[in-house]
Write a protein that holds these residues in place. Structure first.
Motif, mmCIF file in Angstrom:
data_model
loop_
_atom_site.group_PDB
_atom_site.id
_atom_site.type_symbol
_atom_site.label_atom_id
_atom_site.label_comp_id
_atom_site.label_asym_id
_atom_site.label_seq_id
_atom_site.Cartn_x
_atom_site.Cartn_y
_atom_site.Cartn_z
ATOM 1 N N SER A 1 36.023 8.032 -27.285
ATOM 2 C CA SER A 1 37.455 7.854 -26.985
ATOM 3 C C SER A 1 37.997 8.881 -25.991
ATOM 4 O O SER A 1 39.094 9.443 -26.172
ATOM 5 C CB SER A 1 38.285 7.918 -28.275
ATOM 6 N N VAL B 1 33.422 5.791 -23.877
ATOM 7 C CA VAL B 1 34.025 4.763 -24.732
ATOM 8 C C VAL B 1 33.919 5.149 -26.202
ATOM 9 O O VAL B 1 34.918 5.159 -26.932
ATOM 10 C CB VAL B 1 33.361 3.387 -24.501
ATOM 11 N N GLN C 1 36.465 -2.735 -31.899
ATOM 12 C CA GLN C 1 36.931 -3.036 -30.551
ATOM 13 C C GLN C 1 36.002 -2.424 -29.500
ATOM 14 O O GLN C 1 35.700 -3.050 -28.481
ATOM 15 C CB GLN C 1 38.363 -2.506 -30.368
ATOM 16 N N LYS C 2 35.563 -1.219 -29.773
ATOM 17 C CA LYS C 2 34.653 -0.550 -28.839
ATOM 18 C C LYS C 2 33.330 -1.309 -28.743
ATOM 19 O O LYS C 2 32.802 -1.512 -27.644
ATOM 20 C CB LYS C 2 34.389 0.891 -29.287
ATOM 21 N N TYR D 1 36.392 1.037 -33.900
ATOM 22 C CA TYR D 1 34.980 0.953 -33.523
ATOM 23 C C TYR D 1 34.577 -0.494 -33.260
ATOM 24 O O TYR D 1 33.747 -0.765 -32.395
ATOM 25 C CB TYR D 1 34.100 1.569 -34.612
ATOM 26 N N ALA E 1 41.594 2.840 -30.175
ATOM 27 C CA ALA E 1 40.752 1.655 -30.400
ATOM 28 C C ALA E 1 39.889 1.832 -31.646
ATOM 29 O O ALA E 1 39.442 2.932 -31.972
ATOM 30 C CB ALA E 1 39.861 1.419 -29.192
ATOM 31 N N TYR F 1 41.013 3.986 -24.856
ATOM 32 C CA TYR F 1 40.272 3.804 -26.113
ATOM 33 C C TYR F 1 40.713 4.802 -27.182
ATOM 34 O O TYR F 1 40.075 4.907 -28.228
ATOM 35 C CB TYR F 1 38.770 3.958 -25.876
ATOM 36 N N LYS F 2 41.804 5.511 -26.905
ATOM 37 C CA LYS F 2 42.238 6.560 -27.835
ATOM 38 C C LYS F 2 42.505 6.014 -29.228
ATOM 39 O O LYS F 2 42.159 6.642 -30.236
ATOM 40 C CB LYS F 2 43.478 7.262 -27.284
ATOM 41 N N LYS G 1 42.411 3.631 -17.108
ATOM 42 C CA LYS G 1 41.778 2.323 -16.969
ATOM 43 C C LYS G 1 40.965 2.267 -15.681
ATOM 44 O O LYS G 1 39.874 1.694 -15.639
ATOM 45 C CB LYS G 1 42.839 1.225 -16.976
ATOM 46 N N ASP H 1 33.734 -4.405 -26.660
ATOM 47 C CA ASP H 1 33.776 -4.109 -25.228
ATOM 48 C C ASP H 1 32.398 -3.707 -24.693
ATOM 49 O O ASP H 1 32.094 -3.932 -23.515
ATOM 50 C CB ASP H 1 34.776 -2.989 -24.940
#
Length: 228
Positions: free
Chosen positions: A140, A137, A9-10, A7, A5, A2-3, A145, A13
């Motif tokens: 980040s 998450v 996208q977060k 917000y 990613a 999530y580095k 994974k 998820d």
């Protein structure tokens, strides 16, 4: 994972956890964001009274706004910043453990599973699986994974347990409510029949007293006839 990613996208998820996140910051949303953003209230909340909005209404509105609005990323960032502020103790714990890995932990590309385990175990033990997963998450954290998969499983298991406990509690409360209702009904009926019995006893006593007086009058009349 999530580095880099966004917000959005977060939030995508964490879709199943969004109600929990929104609920924890709803006062901030009502008092800081919605009071200032009249257009947002008009567009996504039908100009409803801000202070009377439910967590569900807020969740639906912000979910839509984050995905549809040009400022969706900015809105999501505001929510995340407020959530992280309310969970600063989690940040302190992670910072402490990450400093043991490297003084410049912001430069880490990925925390290997063996390094992540002590952090994850300590955080879950102190704060619970759900807050630990959400923090990892939203902030980040550069877990692998594999570690994120483990965290998600633990969070979902914790959620299921909470739901089971809540269901059991509701069943217990319902049973207690039924028992109280039964007790109240029995008390009401007992009181009703006790009053009825008391009335019958009183009537019986009056009738007996009346008969005693009648008998006494008859006895007196008989005695008067006998003396003539």
């Amino acid at each position: 994972m999530y580095k880099d990613a966004t917000y959005k996208q977060k939030f995508a998820d964490l879709n199943e956890w969004i109600p929990l996140i929104i609920d924890s910051v709803k006062k901030d949303l009502k008092n800081d964001h919605l009071k200032k953003d009249v257009q947002f209230v008009k567009k996504f909340l039908d100009s409803k009274n801000v202070q009377k909005l439910t967590s569900q209404e807020l969740t639906e509105a912000y979910n839509r706004a984050i995905q549809e609005e040009e400022k969706g990323e900015e809105i999501a960032e505001f929510i995340v910043s407020r959530w992280l502020l309310k969970n600063s103790e989690l940040y302190n714990l992670f910072e402490q453990y990450l400093n043991n890995i490297t003084a410049d932990f912001t430069s880490l590309e990925e925390i290997h599973a063996d390094q992540a385990k002590p952090i994850v175990d300590a955080s879950i033990n102190q704060f619970g699986a759900i807050p630990t997963y959400l923090f990892s998450v939203l902030n980040s954290v550069v877990f692998s994974k594999e570690t994120f998969g483990y965290l998600k499983e633990q969070a979902q298991a914790s959620q299921q347990q909470h739901m089971h406990e809540r269901s059991s509690q509701e069943e217990r409360l319902n049973a207690e409510a039924l028992e109280r209702a039964h007790t109240l009904e029995m008390t009401r009926l007992t009181d009703k029949y006790e009053k009825k019995l008391s009335g019958l006893q009183k009537k019986y006593q009056i009738d007996v007293d009346h008969l005693k007086k009648q008998v006494a009058i008859l006895q007196r009349k008989l005695q008067e006839k006998c003396t003539r």
